[in-house]
Write a protein that holds these residues in place. Structure first.
Motif, PDB file in Angstrom:
ATOM      1  N   LYS A   1     -23.234 -52.597  20.742  1.00 34.99           N
ATOM      2  CA  LYS A   1     -23.338 -52.207  22.150  1.00 34.99           C
ATOM      3  C   LYS A   1     -22.921 -50.751  22.337  1.00 34.99           C
ATOM      4  O   LYS A   1     -22.487 -50.346  23.412  1.00 34.99           O
ATOM      5  CB  LYS A   1     -22.475 -53.124  23.017  1.00 34.99           C
ATOM      6  CG  LYS A   1     -21.011 -53.254  22.579  1.00 34.99           C
ATOM      7  CD  LYS A   1     -20.288 -54.295  23.431  1.00 34.99           C
ATOM      8  CE  LYS A   1     -18.845 -54.473  22.986  1.00 34.99           C
ATOM      9  NZ  LYS A   1     -18.142 -55.510  23.777  1.00 34.99           N
TER      10      LYS A   1
ATOM     11  N   GLY B   1     -27.762 -53.990  25.534  1.00 33.98           N
ATOM     12  CA  GLY B   1     -27.871 -54.302  24.114  1.00 33.98           C
ATOM     13  C   GLY B   1     -28.185 -53.077  23.294  1.00 33.98           C
ATOM     14  O   GLY B   1     -27.597 -52.012  23.490  1.00 33.98           O
TER      15      GLY B   1
ATOM     16  N   LEU C   1     -20.233 -56.718  26.746  1.00 36.97           N
ATOM     17  CA  LEU C   1     -21.102 -57.707  26.100  1.00 36.97           C
ATOM     18  C   LEU C   1     -20.343 -58.465  25.012  1.00 36.97           C
ATOM     19  O   LEU C   1     -19.513 -57.881  24.298  1.00 36.97           O
ATOM     20  CB  LEU C   1     -22.323 -57.019  25.476  1.00 36.97           C
ATOM     21  CG  LEU C   1     -23.390 -56.502  26.436  1.00 36.97           C
ATOM     22  CD1 LEU C   1     -24.453 -55.697  25.682  1.00 36.97           C
ATOM     23  CD2 LEU C   1     -24.049 -57.646  27.195  1.00 36.97           C
TER      24      LEU C   1
ATOM     25  N   GLN D   1     -22.482 -53.415  29.867  1.00 38.40           N
ATOM     26  CA  GLN D   1     -22.803 -53.102  28.478  1.00 38.40           C
ATOM     27  C   GLN D   1     -21.535 -53.101  27.624  1.00 38.40           C
ATOM     28  O   GLN D   1     -21.497 -53.668  26.531  1.00 38.40           O
ATOM     29  CB  GLN D   1     -23.501 -51.741  28.393  1.00 38.40           C
ATOM     30  CG  GLN D   1     -23.733 -51.206  26.983  1.00 38.40           C
ATOM     31  CD  GLN D   1     -24.953 -51.788  26.293  1.00 38.40           C
ATOM     32  OE1 GLN D   1     -25.590 -52.693  26.813  1.00 38.40           O
ATOM     33  NE2 GLN D   1     -25.273 -51.280  25.120  1.00 38.40           N
TER      34      GLN D   1
ATOM     35  N   LEU E   1     -28.133 -60.439  19.854  1.00 37.57           N
ATOM     36  CA  LEU E   1     -27.812 -59.015  19.754  1.00 37.57           C
ATOM     37  C   LEU E   1     -27.560 -58.602  18.310  1.00 37.57           C
ATOM     38  O   LEU E   1     -27.930 -57.488  17.893  1.00 37.57           O
ATOM     39  CB  LEU E   1     -26.594 -58.696  20.616  1.00 37.57           C
ATOM     40  CG  LEU E   1     -26.814 -58.768  22.137  1.00 37.57           C
ATOM     41  CD1 LEU E   1     -25.488 -58.708  22.873  1.00 37.57           C
ATOM     42  CD2 LEU E   1     -27.730 -57.648  22.599  1.00 37.57           C
TER      43      LEU E   1
END
Length: 559
Positions: free
Chosen positions: A292, A389, A285, A282, A505
């Motif tokens: 995030k 996300g 990302l 995470q 995202l």
């Protein structure tokens, strides 16, 4: 313009829906339903009747006690009830009358689609006498417009677990599932409670009783928390109103479905090590920090199962081969999610569909990169990636799901696909994922796009795959030779993976409804070249998906 017969059906359904004691399926048969001579296949539909290939769902129950076997049989009884409930949500007419008006292969195809619309062909009607499928299925009055809905103010307007209906004055109101479907939900709850009496795992028995309560109360969060707290139950059931894909009008309403599952302990132990890497993945990302900032729950569970029964939405059209639940954002943030890999169904799709597709569309020198381990990992990390996300928009106005409405499901599937490949890449390069070569995962990923894009534009997974195919094509992630065979460009696919991850995202975090709509309008289409390549798969008689031979008899549990 909708056909007259369908308008008559819609009118009959709408009038019947004015009574709060009924949902649409309890209406008098419509004009279309009443004419048994009306239903025949539309031109070209006959070629669609064999797009599914059968596969028997079974598992080795020799190690289970007699009580456990009785429990599994009762879980299947509860699951079976989800079939009729989903019919009532998906089809604004009378199921029995429709099925009595078709025979043989056409009747079976109608059952597979839970109505007269072909789920893997853009929801086009395959029976005469029907127009386009209502975007809101049977969750809303068929004559309701978006403008009317958005102007209305009533309790339960955007609830996951209510139907929208009209009162005697034509005003919109909601009715809880627990009230609209009370008789069948009571039967399902009774079956779950009886199953609990046979359960040898106390946590599982507790979950079954809580889920039974949830079916009758319309409050599912407590049972979702209980489900997350189970760790070692060898049998599982996913049951209730869960996914919102069927509501293509807003993506607000959840559809009834069920899976009965037997844990594969050997494969589950192999997967357990991956959950610990979620926080790190995470943090890494490929997107700005604010997108995030949420932390996924640390109690994420990865397990493999044999599926022994599918019902309702899970059994309609394209079949799910992996699950990531629960969908409740609060439960996800506090507890994480459980990722369930349906290994036997996954193997069926790999052997019967993916390998034959690769033999047609992947260059010969890369076909050895198509492996079941890569297919399993890509599918598994797709489900894991649902937990990465962002779940709530950055403006603080609510969840991504509510902000993106009917585009939320397809964009979320696109996110899971692309972040799944990102996770595979990261874990492979860290030496955590050790089987095969990275080329295996990328090439199998490309071949899987061809498999899923055949599900059509009405399917969230199919739509997400069309976006990804076009995005990858624009960035040179693969090339196509004169024979119509595709090859992966590893460096460019990685670049495309990172940039598409960032784009999705960002759309989710911004709650950018217009941006999501534009992405699907531009990229969510099949171009002529791809369409011709997909026709080659049809000409080679490669099935689009699987259908199940399933039930107590297949498990040796028939009374």
């Amino acid at each position: 313009m909708k056909k007259v017969a369908y308008l008559a059906a819609a009118l009959s359904v709408t009038l019947a829906a004015c009574s709060p004691a009924k949902d649409n399926n309890e209406s008098t048969a419509s004009t279309a339903d009443g004419n048994k001579n009306l239903y025949s296949l539309v031109d070209g539909a006959e070629s669609r009747l064999d797009i599914y290939t059968p596969f028997t769902l079974t598992s080795d129950l020799s190690g289970f006690s007699e009580n456990q076997k009785k429990m599994i049989a009762k879980l299947i009884d509860a699951a079976e009830l989800m079939n009729d409930l989903f019919w009532r949500q998906a089809y604004p007419g009378d199921k029995a009358t429709l099925l009595s008006a078709v025979k043989g292969d056409v009747r079976e195809f109608t059952r597979l689609n839970y109505g007269p619309w072909d789920r893997l062909n853009g929801d086009k009607p395959f029976l005469t006498g029907f127009g386009e499928k209502p975007a809101g299925a049977n969750f809303y009055p068929t004559d309701m417009t978006k403008e009317e809905f958005e102007a209305a103010d009533f309790a339960g307007k955007t609830s996951l677990y209510t139907l929208v209906r009209r009162d005697e004055n034509g005003k919109l109101y909601s009715i809880p599932y627990s009230e609209a479907y009370s008789e069948q939900l009571q039967k399902a709850a009774d079956a779950l409670r009886e199953a609990a009496t046979y359960a040898e795992n106390k946590a599982f028995a507790n979950y079954l009783n809580m889920r039974a309560d949830a079916l009758l109360s319309n409050d599912y969060q407590k049972s979702d928390f209980a489900w997350m707290e189970m760790q070692d139950n060898p049998v599982d059931i996913v049951i209730g109103p869960i996914e919102t894909y069927e509501d293509q009008l807003y993506g607000y309403r959840a559809a009834f479905e069920a899976y009965v599952l037997i844990k594969d302990k050997v494969w589950s132990e192999k997967l357990a090590k991956y959950a610990q890497y979620l926080p790190e993945l995470q943090r890494n990302l490929p997107v700005s920090e604010e997108y995030k900032a949420e932390t996924p729950g640390s109690n994420a569970q990865l397990n493999a199962y044999d599926a022994v029964y599918y019902a309702g939405h899970a059994n309609a059209g394209g079949k799910t081969i992996a699950i990531n639940l629960p969908n409740d954002e609060e439960v996800q943030l506090e507890k994480g999610t459980r990722r369930l890999q349906l290994k036997n169904a996954m193997r069926a799709k790999f052997d019967k569909i993916l390998v034959p597709i690769a033999n047609q569309l992947i260059v010969p020198e890369q076909r050895d990169n198509i492996t079941f381990n890569a297919f399993f990992a890509n599918t598994m990390f797709h489900e894991v990636a649902h937990g990465l996300g962002i779940k709530n928009t950055l403006d603080g106005k609510g969840t991504v799901r509510h902000a993106l409405k009917e585009h939320a499901s397809a964009l979320e599937e696109g996110k899971a696909d692309i972040l799944g490949l990102y996770m595979v890449t990261q874990l492979f390069e860290k030496g955590v994922l050790t089987e095969g070569k990275l080329e295996d995962y990328y090439t199998t990923f490309l071949a899987s796009i061809f498999r899923s894009v055949r599900f059509g534009a009405s399917d969230a997974h199919g739509k997400a795959n069309m976006v990804r195919f076009n995005y990858f094509a624009d960035r040179g992630a693969f090339s196509r030779n004169a024979e119509g065979q595709y090859s992966v460009n590893m460096a460019k696919m990685r670049e495309a993976m990172n940039s598409l991850s960032n784009k999705i995202l960002t759309l989710q975090g911004d709650g950018d409804y217009q941006g999501a709509a534009e992405l699907f309008a531009k990229m969510g289409v099949i171009n002529d070249t791809l369409r011709a390549d997909l026709e080659r798969l049809k000409d080679a008689n490669i099935p689009v998906d699987i259908t199940f031979v399933q039930g107590k008899q297949q498990l040796g549990l028939a009374e």
